[in-house]
Design an enzyme around this catalytic site. Structure first.
Site, PDB file in Angstrom:
ATOM      1  N   TYR A 128       0.935  -1.080  -0.037  1.00 29.90           N
ATOM      2  CA  TYR A 128      -0.103   0.191  -0.064  1.00 29.90           C
ATOM      3  C   TYR A 128       1.105   1.130  -0.423  1.00 29.90           C
ATOM      4  O   TYR A 128       1.676   1.163   1.052  1.00 29.90           O
ATOM      5  CB  TYR A 128      -0.605   0.191   0.714  1.00 29.90           C
ATOM      6  CG  TYR A 128      -1.794  -0.908   1.239  1.00 29.90           C
ATOM      7  CD1 TYR A 128      -2.389  -2.097   0.584  1.00 29.90           C
ATOM      8  CD2 TYR A 128      -2.200  -1.456   2.685  1.00 29.90           C
ATOM      9  CE1 TYR A 128      -3.472  -2.981   0.382  1.00 29.90           C
ATOM     10  CE2 TYR A 128      -3.523  -2.109   2.903  1.00 29.90           C
ATOM     11  CZ  TYR A 128      -3.777  -3.204   1.292  1.00 29.90           C
ATOM     12  OH  TYR A 128      -4.952  -4.521   1.582  1.00 29.90           O
ATOM     13  N   LYS A 132     -23.701   7.710  -2.863  1.00 34.50           N
ATOM     14  CA  LYS A 132     -23.903   9.118  -2.781  1.00 34.50           C
ATOM     15  C   LYS A 132     -23.400   9.226  -4.838  1.00 34.50           C
ATOM     16  O   LYS A 132     -23.451  10.397  -5.204  1.00 34.50           O
ATOM     17  CB  LYS A 132     -22.248   9.486  -2.325  1.00 34.50           C
ATOM     18  CG  LYS A 132     -20.512   8.610  -2.892  1.00 34.50           C
ATOM     19  CD  LYS A 132     -20.135   8.763  -2.203  1.00 34.50           C
ATOM     20  CE  LYS A 132     -18.722   8.083  -2.303  1.00 34.50           C
ATOM     21  NZ  LYS A 132     -18.117   8.434  -0.487  1.00 34.50           N
TER      22      LYS A 132
END
Length: 334
Positions: free
Chosen positions: A54, A215
């Protein structure tokens, strides 16, 4: 916050875990990432998941700095190994060399002597499974990890890995798959095999990369600053859900969430936690207030009638094909 055992192991973890994939070290600045981690701690989260890949190691480093000073015994820190962490031919995969070098690098970045769970981030088709599990066993015996797990392995791979781990007397206790009301590919094969073996799921993307918050609207541009606008990788992963038919069905969940007294995001997290084989749902955040909202899903029990209506709404667009796990897995180089 409520807590669950990780599979049939003795390890107890927060049923909502905090993960810093995509955001920390890339999408948000470190001060914002640290604020999110502090908010997670304040909300009762004790379980933190990351990986060496990551943000090219920066996510582990951010997590390590943010947790500095916390009582280590009160935390469960998870990380993963597999994906490339450097330019060399051995800077990837699940060879003994890469595992041994990667665990030490992860511990340095995390500023800890051990991780509670060390996970194979994917199955490595180019390394003998015996070599991989033996290396993980040595990591455990060296005191650098307490438990081992896998991520996105098929049922067959989980069975084979578990059998070898059992022979070596090391605890393979978890699988980390993608799982949400829109992505249900683990239900037919991975979950039954895991339940039989005592392996728990630590699921990622329970909100389907934010799509289940509602959303994203059909026919509309993604909101500014959302995952779908993140050019560092977030947009790639969320794109599979941004079809108008998916978004139209997701909008139909809003009345169900209101009926249950939940936000759409809370409904999505609560939904995955209804599965008894799920030990924890991993949430991420770019703002601290997102954590407070999602943590409110802990302990929620959804009524059977509401679950049936969710099923009916999402059935036309939810992915359930168990072959998708293998389709998305790394392939051996010819």
């Amino acid at each position: 916050m409520e807590f669950r055992h990780l599979g049939r192991s003795g390890l107890v973890i927060s049923e909502i875990a905090y993960g810093n994939w995509v955001t920390h070290g890339s999408q948000v600045a470190e001060d914002a990432a640290t604020a999110c981690i502090r908010a997670a701690l304040d909300a009762g989260i004790t379980t933190f998941d990351t990986a060496d890949v990551y943000a090219a190691g920066r996510a582990e480093a951010v997590l390590g700095r943010a947790l500095r000073g916390e009582r280590r015994e009160g935390l469960e820190i998870f990380t993963k190994v597999y994906f490339p962490t450097g330019p060399g031919r051995n800077d990837r995969g699940l060879s003994r060399k890469h595992i041994m070098e990667s665990i030490d690098a992860s511990l340095r970045r995390l500023q800890t002597d051990y991780v509670d769970l060390y996970q194979a981030h994917r199955y490595d088709p180019e390394t003998p499974l015996e070599e991989t599990i033996e290396a993980f066993a040595d990591v455990v015996r060296a005191g650098k990890a307490h438990y081992i797990g896998v991520s996105e392995w098929t049922a067959e791979q989980i069975r084979a890995g578990h059998a070898l781990a059992r022979e070596l007397h090391v605890p393979l206790v978890s699988n980390q798959p993608q799982y949400s009301a829109l992505w249900r590919v683990i239900e037919d094969e991975v979950v039954p095999a895991s339940a039989e073996l005592g392996i728990g799921q630590i699921v990622w993307s329970p909100i389907a990369q934010g799509v289940l918050t509602g959303k994203y609207l059909p026919g509309a541009a993604p909101p500014a600053g959302s995952r779908a606008t993140d050019e560092n990788g977030g947009a790639t992963f969320v794109s599979r859900f941004l079809r108008d038919d998916v978004l139209q069905h997701v909008q139909k969940l809003n009345p169900l969430a209101a009926e249950a007294g939940l936000s759409p995001a809370q409904l999505a997290v609560a939904w995955v936690l209804q599965n008894p084989n799920v030990s924890a749902a991993i949430i991420g955040a770019s703002r601290p207030e997102q954590i407070a909202e999602n943590v409110a899903a802990s302990g929620v029990r959804l009524e059977a009638g509401l679950l049936r209506r969710m099923e009916e709404i999402l059935a036309p667009v939810a992915e359930r094909n168990p072959a998708k796990t293998a389709e998305n897995a790394p392939k051996a180089q010819k």
